[in-house]
Design a protein around this motif. Sequence first.
Motif, PDB file in Angstrom:
ATOM      1  N   TRP A 134       0.833  -1.213   0.000  1.00 27.21           N
ATOM      2  CA  TRP A 134       0.000   0.000   0.000  1.00 27.21           C
ATOM      3  C   TRP A 134       0.863   1.257   0.000  1.00 27.21           C
ATOM      4  O   TRP A 134       0.621   2.200  -0.751  1.00 27.21           O
ATOM      5  N   ILE A 135       1.888   1.249   0.855  1.00 27.56           N
ATOM      6  CA  ILE A 135       2.755   2.430   0.964  1.00 27.56           C
ATOM      7  C   ILE A 135       3.423   2.729  -0.375  1.00 27.56           C
ATOM      8  O   ILE A 135       3.481   3.874  -0.819  1.00 27.56           O
ATOM      9  N   SER A 172      -6.924   5.643   0.254  1.00 27.54           N
ATOM     10  CA  SER A 172      -7.208   5.549   1.692  1.00 27.54           C
ATOM     11  C   SER A 172      -8.195   4.431   1.968  1.00 27.54           C
ATOM     12  O   SER A 172      -8.107   3.763   3.000  1.00 27.54           O
ATOM     13  N   LEU A 175      -6.365   1.356   2.300  1.00 22.33           N
ATOM     14  CA  LEU A 175      -5.680   1.206   3.580  1.00 22.33           C
ATOM     15  C   LEU A 175      -6.648   0.680   4.631  1.00 22.33           C
ATOM     16  O   LEU A 175      -6.289  -0.174   5.441  1.00 22.33           O
ATOM     17  N   PHE A 176      -7.883   1.174   4.593  1.00 20.38           N
ATOM     18  CA  PHE A 176      -8.875   0.657   5.535  1.00 20.38           C
ATOM     19  C   PHE A 176      -9.095  -0.840   5.292  1.00 20.38           C
ATOM     20  O   PHE A 176      -9.190  -1.623   6.238  1.00 20.38           O
ATOM     21  N   VAL A 179      -6.299  -2.662   6.833  1.00 22.89           N
ATOM     22  CA  VAL A 179      -6.447  -2.760   8.285  1.00 22.89           C
ATOM     23  C   VAL A 179      -7.384  -3.919   8.639  1.00 22.89           C
ATOM     24  O   VAL A 179      -7.090  -4.727   9.524  1.00 22.89           O
ATOM     25  N   TYR A 182      -5.667  -7.166   8.147  1.00 24.45           N
ATOM     26  CA  TYR A 182      -4.716  -7.404   9.229  1.00 24.45           C
ATOM     27  C   TYR A 182      -5.462  -7.872  10.472  1.00 24.45           C
ATOM     28  O   TYR A 182      -5.000  -8.762  11.193  1.00 24.45           O
ATOM     29  N   PHE A 183      -6.630  -7.281  10.687  1.00 30.28           N
ATOM     30  CA  PHE A 183      -7.463  -7.668  11.830  1.00 30.28           C
ATOM     31  C   PHE A 183      -7.791  -9.158  11.760  1.00 30.28           C
ATOM     32  O   PHE A 183      -7.684  -9.883  12.751  1.00 30.28           O
ATOM     33  N   LEU A 196       1.121  -9.686   8.134  1.00 28.63           N
ATOM     34  CA  LEU A 196       0.815  -8.980   6.891  1.00 28.63           C
ATOM     35  C   LEU A 196       1.600  -9.545   5.705  1.00 28.63           C
ATOM     36  O   LEU A 196       1.523  -9.023   4.613  1.00 28.63           O
TER      37      LEU A 196
ATOM     38  N   LEU B 131     -14.125   1.276  16.555  1.00 27.10           N
ATOM     39  CA  LEU B 131     -13.860   1.090  15.123  1.00 27.10           C
ATOM     40  C   LEU B 131     -14.895   1.826  14.281  1.00 27.10           C
ATOM     41  O   LEU B 131     -14.566   2.431  13.257  1.00 27.10           O
ATOM     42  N   LEU B 135     -14.269   4.611  11.322  1.00 23.89           N
ATOM     43  CA  LEU B 135     -14.792   4.590   9.952  1.00 23.89           C
ATOM     44  C   LEU B 135     -15.620   5.842   9.686  1.00 23.89           C
ATOM     45  O   LEU B 135     -15.539   6.449   8.609  1.00 23.89           O
ATOM     46  N   VAL B 138     -13.393   8.651   8.859  1.00 19.92           N
ATOM     47  CA  VAL B 138     -12.925   8.545   7.469  1.00 19.92           C
ATOM     48  C   VAL B 138     -13.993   9.078   6.516  1.00 19.92           C
ATOM     49  O   VAL B 138     -13.724   9.909   5.644  1.00 19.92           O
ATOM     50  N   MET B 161      -9.204  12.244   6.962  1.00 21.82           N
ATOM     51  CA  MET B 161      -9.435  10.848   6.577  1.00 21.82           C
ATOM     52  C   MET B 161      -8.292   9.968   7.040  1.00 21.82           C
ATOM     53  O   MET B 161      -8.486   8.874   7.560  1.00 21.82           O
ATOM     54  N   GLU B 162      -7.094  10.477   6.832  1.00 23.23           N
ATOM     55  CA  GLU B 162      -5.897   9.745   7.244  1.00 23.23           C
ATOM     56  C   GLU B 162      -5.924   9.515   8.765  1.00 23.23           C
ATOM     57  O   GLU B 162      -5.583   8.422   9.235  1.00 23.23           O
ATOM     58  N   LEU B 165      -8.179   6.695   9.478  1.00 19.58           N
ATOM     59  CA  LEU B 165      -7.562   5.403   9.153  1.00 19.58           C
ATOM     60  C   LEU B 165      -6.616   4.949  10.258  1.00 19.58           C
ATOM     61  O   LEU B 165      -6.591   3.785  10.648  1.00 19.58           O
ATOM     62  N   ALA B 168      -8.598   3.758  13.055  1.00 18.63           N
ATOM     63  CA  ALA B 168      -9.134   2.429  12.773  1.00 18.63           C
ATOM     64  C   ALA B 168      -8.100   1.359  13.074  1.00 18.63           C
ATOM     65  O   ALA B 168      -8.395   0.328  13.670  1.00 18.63           O
ATOM     66  N   ALA B 169      -6.865   1.612  12.655  1.00 21.85           N
ATOM     67  CA  ALA B 169      -5.807   0.628  12.887  1.00 21.85           C
ATOM     68  C   ALA B 169      -5.595   0.423  14.376  1.00 21.85           C
ATOM     69  O   ALA B 169      -5.415  -0.699  14.842  1.00 21.85           O
ATOM     70  N   ALA B 172      -8.952  -1.422  15.840  1.00 25.47           N
ATOM     71  CA  ALA B 172      -9.257  -2.779  15.389  1.00 25.47           C
ATOM     72  C   ALA B 172      -8.152  -3.752  15.776  1.00 25.47           C
ATOM     73  O   ALA B 172      -8.414  -4.902  16.104  1.00 25.47           O
ATOM     74  N   GLY B 175      -3.043  -1.188  16.374  1.00 23.35           N
ATOM     75  CA  GLY B 175      -2.026  -0.588  15.500  1.00 23.35           C
ATOM     76  C   GLY B 175      -1.458  -1.562  14.492  1.00 23.35           C
ATOM     77  O   GLY B 175      -1.353  -2.752  14.749  1.00 23.35           O
ATOM     78  N   MET B 176      -1.109  -1.015  13.346  1.00 20.64           N
ATOM     79  CA  MET B 176      -0.463  -1.826  12.316  1.00 20.64           C
ATOM     80  C   MET B 176       0.985  -2.064  12.738  1.00 20.64           C
ATOM     81  O   MET B 176       1.499  -1.368  13.608  1.00 20.64           O
ATOM     82  N   VAL B 184       3.542   4.842   6.261  1.00 25.31           N
ATOM     83  CA  VAL B 184       2.388   5.716   6.050  1.00 25.31           C
ATOM     84  C   VAL B 184       2.743   7.142   6.441  1.00 25.31           C
ATOM     85  O   VAL B 184       2.427   8.106   5.730  1.00 25.31           O
TER      86      VAL B 184
END
Lengths: 486, 221
Positions: A134-135, A172, A175-176, A179, A182-183, A196, B131, B135, B138, B161-162, B165, B168-169, B172, B175-176, B184
């Motif tokens: 994605w990045i 974007s 990216l959601f 996420v 990943y969940f 991932l 969560l 959303l 966003v 929006m960012e 997101l 959300a990470a 949910a 964190g990523m 990011v």
Amino acid sequence: MSTSLMLLILLSVPLCAAVVLAFVGDRRLAPEINILGSAATFAAGLGLALEVYEVGPMLAGGNFFFVDAFNVYLSVLTSFVSMTTAIFSRRYMRREREHGRVGHVGMRFYHAMFQLFIFAMLLCLLTNNIGVLWIAMELATLSTVLLVSLYRTPTAIEAAWKYFILCGVGISQALFGTVLLYFAAEKVLGEGGDALLWTNLSQVSGQLEPTVLSLAFVFLMVGYGTKVGLVPLHNWLPDAHSEGPTPISAVLSGLLLNIALYALVRCKVLVDGSTHTHRAGNIMMGFGLLSILVAAFSLLRQKDIKRMFSYSSIEHMGIATFAFGLGGPIATFGALLHMLVHSLAKSAIFFTVGHASQMHRTQEMDRIKGLFRGNPLVGWGMMFGVMAIVGMPPFGIFTSEFLILTATIKDAPLMTPFLLLGLGVAFAALLRKVQPMVAGEVPDYQKSMKVAHLPVVLHMALVLVIGVYLPDFLSQWFHTAVELLK
Amino acid sequence: MDIETVASLSSFLAALVLLTAFAMLVQKRIYSLIHLFAWQGLLLSANTAVVGYVAAKHHLYISSLLTLSLKVVLLPYILHVLIHRLKIRKEIETIVNVPMTMLIGLALVIFSYHLTAPVRELSSLVTRSTLAVALATVLIGLLMMITRKHAVTQIIGFLAMENGLFFAATSATYGMPLVVELGVALDILIAAFIFGIFFFHINTAFDSLDVEKMAKLKEVD
């Protein structure tokens, strides 16, 4: 040489070239350095492909990179087209500089960003981590935004702004989706970066929660679909492809759309594995078919030559998306082949379009005339390119479209008339529009100029060879990729 | 702190994030909009730290700091400087139909709750209920980009929006992975650099940052 070393070269050459070119700037040798860098990248890509061809898929760099038949062929294609585009852009950009359309800063920017863009695309393809994918996709967008607005005309700035905003919003959503993916993955694979990694995900895709993955796919589809240019998310594409410099149009149409589709297909494989239904495929088929039809009818109304060919790109991406959605060995094989030949033919067309619009100092099709007589290479190059792109035999696109059509008749007969309608309209529209441009007398405002022969000839020759005789190694490669995507 | 307290603290912060999102949707002054954006970033950063504490995930402290430096300090500062240089400080945007925009925003929140319901049921994290808020943030950012006609407000909508997101990470999945979060952040930095250049280009070409003036590219003439 070991794979990781080859990979390192493949990724670091464009990155270093970007830095070097940012320093070299508008000096005399910049285009040559650009060509040299892309050629080295291509050589590394070939080396990597040979390695993978011999030993099969492999991981490198501590699981961070992953190479298999699917992405290695796209890497070779990406590095090849960027090399020929660099060759084409040497004369083209120099002339734009003489015409005063780009300045000194613009040239520095152009070369550095071109290489950064290649780096971003290769990173997209080779990374094993779908977060990094994605990045890199976002990086590919960002590096081309300012190239689209390179000429600083109001329309160019408008196009670039649209590109920046719409693709930013689109991506974007992806990216959601990532996420959510990943969940779901974290539950099975545990926390941390490993959850991932595509190689891990594809192994456990059967255990991933189907409801979450279906939801994730909707977001991924919208996100990456925007970048593929699928209708109704395609608004940015004709503008961005028509207002930027032609070499950029060639790589955007020929390469970036492919990369976005690659990302989408990778995600689809995971979702299919989890849900065991054909839902993701159906969504892709719907988007694909809509893109084919809308783009085909839009072709009829175009007046700007680059705009017209960007609609044709939407149509072809629609075909490939449709075929991937349809699934099955024949359609997938066709889609992989289609990505390859479309990319070659479309960038060749953009090369000739660039020359033609420079010769006439306009992109309006009404003003472009007499290319056969004015400059046979440009005229015939465009003619053959268009014949290839509309799917005439013996060119490669005929083969891929034929395969896709056969699979459609077999697996989704109800879709066949729509597919045929789209292909037919595009065929008629493109041939009708191109004829007046290539035939006829040379108008007095047409200027003769030296053109780069090699890129056009090379691309068209490859499209022809693939159409007449698909080399063994290539078809074997595709078969392996088809297996991977099952 | 026990889990219950932390969970309610996290929900409280989430509610505040949503509140800032709504406030941004109808804020007319560009300066105030940037302040709201900075507040949203601060709330996110605090929320991330709280979640990091309760879940004992140390990498969340890093993302919290990253958010703090990027979204509370750096980006608002860049926007301030740009606005100052472009002399658009006093510009006030007319927003058509505020009540309607608010109603659509409300509908988006309800829609988000509905959409994320399956995820909430599957999740065992204390933060799962936020969560939907993420959303919604966003989608409200998206709505803001659609309804606003000014280049700077569109960018702030994009950054909001960012924020959503990122939120959300955190809610949910705690964190990523760090490499993704760093990447990011890098992308956002590059984007900031690009829109900075863009503002100047648009201003020179159109004599204003009003995006409505960009309407030359049409399907057919």
